[in-house]
Design a protein around this motif. Structure first.
Motif, PDB file in Angstrom:
ATOM      1  N   UNK A 473      21.891 -47.107 -58.921  1.00 22.47           N
ATOM      2  CA  UNK A 473      21.339 -48.442 -59.142  1.00 22.47           C
ATOM      3  C   UNK A 473      20.369 -48.469 -60.314  1.00 22.47           C
ATOM      4  N   UNK A 474      19.577 -47.422 -60.467  1.00 26.18           N
ATOM      5  CA  UNK A 474      18.660 -47.340 -61.608  1.00 26.18           C
ATOM      6  C   UNK A 474      19.438 -47.350 -62.917  1.00 26.18           C
ATOM      7  N   UNK A 475      20.550 -46.647 -62.938  1.00 26.25           N
ATOM      8  CA  UNK A 475      21.378 -46.569 -64.144  1.00 26.25           C
ATOM      9  C   UNK A 475      22.011 -47.916 -64.461  1.00 26.25           C
ATOM     10  N   UNK A 476      22.509 -48.599 -63.432  1.00 23.56           N
ATOM     11  CA  UNK A 476      23.313 -49.805 -63.674  1.00 23.56           C
ATOM     12  C   UNK A 476      22.548 -51.105 -63.533  1.00 23.56           C
ATOM     13  N   UNK A 477      21.311 -51.064 -63.045  1.00 23.02           N
ATOM     14  CA  UNK A 477      20.610 -52.289 -62.664  1.00 23.02           C
ATOM     15  C   UNK A 477      20.568 -53.342 -63.768  1.00 23.02           C
ATOM     16  N   UNK A 478      20.001 -53.014 -64.898  1.00 19.25           N
ATOM     17  CA  UNK A 478      19.821 -54.008 -65.953  1.00 19.25           C
ATOM     18  C   UNK A 478      21.178 -54.432 -66.513  1.00 19.25           C
ATOM     19  N   UNK A 479      22.054 -53.443 -66.736  1.00 17.97           N
ATOM     20  CA  UNK A 479      23.392 -53.729 -67.273  1.00 17.97           C
ATOM     21  C   UNK A 479      24.145 -54.673 -66.340  1.00 17.97           C
ATOM     22  N   UNK A 480      24.063 -54.400 -65.042  1.00 18.19           N
ATOM     23  CA  UNK A 480      24.771 -55.206 -64.043  1.00 18.19           C
ATOM     24  C   UNK A 480      24.262 -56.634 -64.032  1.00 18.19           C
ATOM     25  N   UNK A 481      22.916 -56.800 -64.128  1.00 23.03           N
ATOM     26  CA  UNK A 481      22.346 -58.141 -64.034  1.00 23.03           C
ATOM     27  C   UNK A 481      22.550 -58.926 -65.320  1.00 23.03           C
ATOM     28  N   UNK A 482      22.641 -58.237 -66.435  1.00 23.72           N
ATOM     29  CA  UNK A 482      22.954 -58.945 -67.677  1.00 23.72           C
ATOM     30  C   UNK A 482      24.359 -59.515 -67.646  1.00 23.72           C
TER      31      UNK A 482
END
Length: 484
Positions: A473-482
């Motif tokens: 989740x730390x890896x994908x969090x910002x990318x996912x929400x963008x």
């Protein structure tokens, strides 16, 4: 002029330092650990630093003899039944060291104490005044009521109560009146009396223009935040029940809640405004102070927080020695995950962990662990974090303490302050191997005896899911929400 600040890492000291530097004063800071001060402060290269624990006379470095004035801002709300004796000892050792200098003035910030029957906390503050009065230098005492500002204990407790409880069945001390004062005005008075001979050997009450009950303050806070809140006063709630009520709803420890409840029986209203003859000042109203605090919160510019203090009984003051995680007698759980996302985005996600952001994966487990910790007398997870974007060594992060926050080397190291049968560290690091980025998480536990080892293996199944899920989740969090 040369000015000494004790408690330079504390809530008031951290905010007073830039005020004095802006006025052109030469500042000397007495701290217990230079490492923490240099890591936490932006002014490390602009001040002189001396070290010493005022509870240990032999540890105190000699004060510069040419000091003109000294601020005594040491304030213990520690989880120690003998805190009044410790406060007196600290003040005594300070006086002994200061009497070897040419200091002309001591400035002390205490609490308004105009009632006949004072709490143990306010009595202790008065005794400190007496001890400081034995010094050769003239003493100036400012006695403040509730201090309102982003990160102040009073503000954060009011915030916790008003934000979390739509309906409050509250103890009768909520009817006790006080005269809250904005942190900006406290700093203005502290700077204004510096080497002002009219203030020598004088004691002044300081407060804002409003006299309010705690109930009033909660309801005004709710109005500012556009919250619909109801408060029902129950006169039969005992001090002990009141302490538990405050402990479970806010981020205080139980011992601290006891001390606060004991003090809240005393009205803290200024008896006169003589201070304005020496330092004329138009103080902010309570509602203005609240609005200013929220501006700082929204801008992520909270300078200091009471929760970051190390005198709360959760951790030894030499906590920086824990930066090197022990290898012997420990057990570990490691996660190492490769990623292709921008390493700076991933690093920013690490730096945003805890507080409002949460722990990325299975937050309910973290919240449950915090609740259990509260039940057994620990700190729980209500402390949150001082800033949503910045982390410094010594800061609290829910039930962790930040030991190392090294953005250059992409490493964050936390130390557990929850109740545990042992010691625990949690490390996040971004590494590069064979041209590929990896997010490394290492949970290290040093168990105390058989129960400690049983605890670790009992938690092992949860670790299998939590840490790997959190890393992903730390890896994908910002990318996912963008993308969303």
């Amino acid at each position: 002029m040369k000015v000494l600040i004790t408690g330079a890492n504390g809530y008031i000291g951290t905010r007073l330092l830039p005020v004095l530097l802006e006025k052109g004063h030469e500042v000397v800071c007495l701290v217990r650990d230079k490492r923490r001060f240099k890591e936490k402060s932006d002014f490390g290269d602009k001040v002189s630093i001396i070290t010493g624990d005022l509870l240990k006379e032999q540890s105190i470095e000699a004060f510069p003899t040419d000091i003109d004035a000294a601020y005594y801002l040491v304030h213990s709300m520690a989880d120690d039944k003998e805190f009044s004796n410790l406060e007196a000892l600290s003040a005594h050792n300070f006086v002994q060291a200061l009497d070897k200098t040419n200091c002309k003035q001591i400035i002390f910030l205490g609490g308004i104490a105009n009632d006949d029957q004072l709490s143990k906390h306010l009595l202790s503050r008065q005794h400190v005044e007496t001890v400081l009065g034995e010094a050769r230098a003239a003493l100036t005492v400012l006695r403040a009521a509730i201090v309102i500002g982003s990160g102040s204990a009073s503000f954060e407790i009011i915030r916790d109560l008003a934000e979390k409880l739509p309906v409050m069945t509250a103890p009768r001390w909520l009817n006790t009146r006080s005269q809250p004062i904005a942190i900006r005005d406290v700093l203005g008075y502290l700077e204004g009396i510096l080497l002002n001979e009219k203030s020598y050997n004088q004691t002044f009450d300081i407060g804002g223009p409003d006299i309010l009950s705690f109930k009033d303050m909660l309801l005004i806070y709710a109005k500012v935040r556009k919250l619909d809140r109801k408060i029902i006063i129950l006169p039969f709630l005992s001090p002990k029940i009141s302490s538990y009520w405050l402990y479970f709803v806010t981020s205080t420890s139980y011992q601290l809640a006891q001390s606060l409840v004991d003090s809240m029986k005393n009205e803290t209203i200024a008896h006169d405004n003589r201070i304005n003859d020496i330092v004329p000042r138009q103080c902010l109203h309570y509602e203005e102070a609240l609005n200013l605090a929220f501006v700082k919160i929204e801008q992520n510019s909270i300078v200091s927080s009471w929760k970051d203090a190390l005198n709360l009984g959760y951790l030894h003051t030499d906590f920086m020695d824990q930066i090197k995680v022990p290898q012997n007698g420990t057990v570990e759980f490691k996660v190492n995950i490769p990623f292709e996302e921008d390493s700076e985005e991933v690093l920013n996600n690490i730096w945003a962990i805890g507080g409002n952001r949460g722990w990325y994966y299975w937050d309910w487990i973290w919240n449950l662990r915090g609740f259990i910790d509260k039940i057994v007398g620990g700190v729980g997870s209500r402390r949150g974090r001082t800033s949503n974007i910045n982390i410094s060594p010594g800061d609290v992060l829910d039930f962790w303490r930040v030991l190392l926050a090294d953005k250059k080397n992409k490493r964050l190291l936390l130390y557990a302050e929850m109740k545990l049968p042992g010691e625990a560290w949690l490390e996040f690091k971004i590494c590069k191997k064979d041209g590929k980025n990896y997010l490394s998480e290492v949970a290290t536990f040093r168990p105390n005896g058989l129960w400690g080892r049983a605890y670790w293996y009992l938690m092992w199944p949860f670790h299998l899911f939590i840490f790997k899920g959190m890393a992903n989740e730390i890896i994908s969090f910002k990318h996912k929400h963008l993308i969303a």
